[in-house]
Motif scaffolding. Structure first.
Motif, mmCIF file in Angstrom:
data_model
loop_
_atom_site.group_PDB
_atom_site.id
_atom_site.type_symbol
_atom_site.label_atom_id
_atom_site.label_comp_id
_atom_site.label_asym_id
_atom_site.label_seq_id
_atom_site.Cartn_x
_atom_site.Cartn_y
_atom_site.Cartn_z
ATOM 1 N N ASP A 30 0.860 -1.185 0.000
ATOM 2 C CA ASP A 30 0.000 0.000 0.000
ATOM 3 C C ASP A 30 0.896 1.234 0.000
ATOM 4 O OD1 ASP A 30 -1.980 1.849 0.232
ATOM 5 O OD2 ASP A 30 -2.362 1.478 2.351
ATOM 6 N N TRP A 31 1.441 1.574 -1.153
ATOM 7 C CA TRP A 31 2.436 2.637 -1.277
ATOM 8 C C TRP A 31 1.820 3.948 -1.763
ATOM 9 C CZ3 TRP A 31 4.517 5.603 -5.273
ATOM 10 C CH2 TRP A 31 5.760 6.191 -5.035
ATOM 11 N N VAL A 32 0.932 3.872 -2.739
ATOM 12 C CA VAL A 32 0.384 5.090 -3.340
ATOM 13 C C VAL A 32 -0.399 5.904 -2.319
ATOM 14 C CG1 VAL A 32 -1.235 5.985 -5.051
ATOM 15 C CG2 VAL A 32 0.359 4.163 -5.685
ATOM 16 N N ASP A 33 -1.321 5.266 -1.610
ATOM 17 C CA ASP A 33 -2.121 5.992 -0.618
ATOM 18 C C ASP A 33 -1.289 6.389 0.594
ATOM 19 O OD1 ASP A 33 -4.358 5.789 -2.201
ATOM 20 O OD2 ASP A 33 -5.161 4.029 -1.167
ATOM 21 N N ARG A 34 -0.434 5.486 1.043
ATOM 22 C CA ARG A 34 0.330 5.742 2.272
ATOM 23 C C ARG A 34 1.263 6.935 2.128
ATOM 24 N NH1 ARG A 34 4.827 1.683 5.006
ATOM 25 N NH2 ARG A 34 5.320 3.009 6.794
ATOM 26 N N GLY A 72 11.636 9.437 -8.904
ATOM 27 C CA GLY A 72 10.669 8.600 -9.603
ATOM 28 C C GLY A 72 9.637 8.092 -8.624
ATOM 29 N N GLY A 73 8.966 7.009 -8.994
ATOM 30 C CA GLY A 73 7.904 6.495 -8.155
ATOM 31 C C GLY A 73 8.223 5.179 -7.499
ATOM 32 N N TYR A 74 7.268 4.252 -7.565
ATOM 33 C CA TYR A 74 7.390 2.981 -6.848
ATOM 34 C C TYR A 74 8.592 2.165 -7.310
ATOM 35 C CZ TYR A 74 5.808 -1.209 -4.392
ATOM 36 O OH TYR A 74 5.715 -2.286 -3.539
ATOM 37 N N LEU A 75 8.930 2.243 -8.598
ATOM 38 C CA LEU A 75 10.091 1.490 -9.088
ATOM 39 C C LEU A 75 11.373 1.994 -8.451
ATOM 40 C CD1 LEU A 75 11.221 -0.678 -11.002
ATOM 41 C CD2 LEU A 75 11.476 1.119 -12.731
ATOM 42 N N LEU A 78 5.333 -4.811 -10.370
ATOM 43 C CA LEU A 78 5.340 -4.017 -9.145
ATOM 44 C C LEU A 78 4.042 -3.231 -9.030
ATOM 45 C CD1 LEU A 78 8.298 -3.430 -10.879
ATOM 46 C CD2 LEU A 78 8.949 -2.948 -8.527
ATOM 47 N N SER A 79 3.427 -3.296 -7.874
ATOM 48 C CA SER A 79 2.229 -2.523 -7.618
ATOM 49 C C SER A 79 2.292 -1.861 -6.249
ATOM 50 C CB SER A 79 0.971 -3.400 -7.692
ATOM 51 O OG SER A 79 -0.176 -2.638 -7.334
ATOM 52 N N GLY A 80 2.059 -0.564 -6.234
ATOM 53 C CA GLY A 80 1.983 0.171 -4.977
ATOM 54 C C GLY A 80 0.556 0.433 -4.559
ATOM 55 N N MET A 122 1.920 -5.991 1.986
ATOM 56 C CA MET A 122 3.177 -6.234 1.290
ATOM 57 C C MET A 122 3.397 -7.721 1.057
ATOM 58 S SD MET A 122 6.552 -7.393 1.767
ATOM 59 C CE MET A 122 8.026 -7.184 0.762
ATOM 60 N N ARG A 123 3.765 -8.052 -0.182
ATOM 61 C CA ARG A 123 4.201 -9.397 -0.530
ATOM 62 C C ARG A 123 5.316 -9.295 -1.567
ATOM 63 N NH1 ARG A 123 1.546 -10.079 3.265
ATOM 64 N NH2 ARG A 123 -0.058 -11.664 3.707
ATOM 65 N N GLU A 124 6.251 -10.232 -1.513
ATOM 66 C CA GLU A 124 7.340 -10.286 -2.489
ATOM 67 C C GLU A 124 7.579 -11.736 -2.879
ATOM 68 O OE1 GLU A 124 11.051 -7.792 -2.138
ATOM 69 O OE2 GLU A 124 11.959 -9.778 -1.837
#
Length: 355
Positions: A173-177, A191-194, A249-251, A256-258
């Motif tokens: 949950d990266w975008v909202d957080r 940059g962003g999530y990457l 990759l998804s934010g 979280m999972r990897e």
């Protein structure tokens, strides 16, 4: 460098070692967590802290036990005023290059959080400069310390094993957080999530396989009109041995999972993590199916322990400037591809070739 610098291990005994005097640049999450690792290390002392936010300076300074008169709102002032051996850099990504250079100019050891830089020319420059220094530059890619990825690296280092097909995914949950945080300010994050969590995913595959990337293709979903901050990315990396790696990759997920899968003709290794815990490891082969070797997590060092060990022994750190350059080269190629038509972007072999 101060007179208390940690001597070479061949010239002293443990009893003669003076603690490494560490200054922390950036009092946020990395400054607090990795700074605490230094506080808890018997051969290190955190003696100074720099941060532009006075509240963070007070809170983290108190947590790390830094005297009030050794807390600074400017990192170069701290570097000039304090007698240091090393710095921990835990600031936003785009600030790393200038702050590392400032430490280099003062002959300090450096532990810098990932990524090394967000500019390919800057990353090249740091690799070149680092090659001419005696001091340590370590990048904060902690998966180099995880027993699962060490085990995978050892397997792929075997003479008759080489991965051919790789899939890797990470989500959180990266975008909202981080909507209002520096991580989504491209001038600070690059940059962003990457470039944030994704940097770890790219690194762990590049490091554990030892493969040489030659071209990158990517598509991204951006959360800003300027297309600088990606919330989701799909990246394909083509390697010189003919192998390919697909990164997803998804934010925008609730937790979280990897998951990483690396296959060759004999089987595969799998690495799985949830909620930021060190990865679980398994091997798959045609004859015996899936099995999980017993790995000792008790031997896993912290970043601070690995850094101090490199300083004391004079050996290369577990994550080098070249590791950082390789990740930056792949990341920058991915953004270039995603912002055009998604076609493959070639990588300069000199940026990604291991010694």
């Amino acid at each position: 460098m101060s007179d208390t610098a940690v001597p070479d291990a061949d010239e002293t005994t443990d009893a003669d070692v003076s603690p490494l005097r560490v200054g922390v640049v950036g009092g946020g999450f990395i400054g607090r967590t990795v700074g605490t690792e230094f506080v808890e290390h018997e051969d290190a002392d955190v003696v100074a802290l720099a941060d532009i936010d006075p509240d963070v300076l007070d809170e983290t300074g108190a947590k790390l036990g830094v005297d009030a008169d050794a807390r600074y709102d400017d990192y170069e002032t701290m570097l000039d005023a304090e007698s240091l051996d090393a710095v921990l850099i835990g600031t936003p990504h785009t600030l790393h290059y200038d702050q590392i250079l400032a430490a280099f100019e003062r002959d300090l050891h450096v532990l810098c959080d990932k990524p090394l830089t967000t500019d390919l020319d800057d990353a090249r420059d740091l690799v070149d400069r680092d090659a001419d220094r005696d001091e340590v530059l370590m990048v904060g890619y902690q998966r180099h310390l995880y027993p699962a990825f060490v085990e995978a690296r050892e397997l792929w280092a075997e003479e008759d094993r080489e991965p051919r097909w790789i899939t890797a995914e990470v989500c959180q949950d990266w975008v909202d957080r981080f909507e209002d945080a520096w991580r989504q300010d491209a001038d600070l994050s690059g940059g962003g999530y990457l470039y944030d969590t994704g940097s770890h995913l790219l690194d762990c595959v590049l490091w554990s396989t030892g493969l040489t990337p030659e071209a990158v293709s990517a598509t991204m979903q951006f959360v800003d009109d300027a297309e600088r901050i990606d919330g989701r990315a799909n990246v394909t990396v083509r390697f010189t041995n003919g192998a390919t790696a697909s990164f997803s990759l998804s934010g925008e997920t609730p937790c979280m999972r990897e998951h990483v899968r690396m296959w060759d003709e004999e089987g595969a290794v799998t690495l799985d993590s949830k909620d930021w815990e060190p990865s679980e490891y398994a091997e798959i082969d045609e004859d015996s199916g899936e099995h999980r070797p017993r790995l000792s997590r008790g031997d896993q060092p912290t970043k601070a322990e690995a850094f101090v060990e490199a300083v004391r022994t004079g050996e290369d750190p577990v994550a080098t400037a070249l590791d950082g350059l390789r990740v930056t080269a792949v990341t920058e190629a991915a953004y270039e591809s995603a912002r055009s038509d998604g076609s493959f972007v070639a990588i300069d072999p000199e940026d990604v070739t291991l010694d």
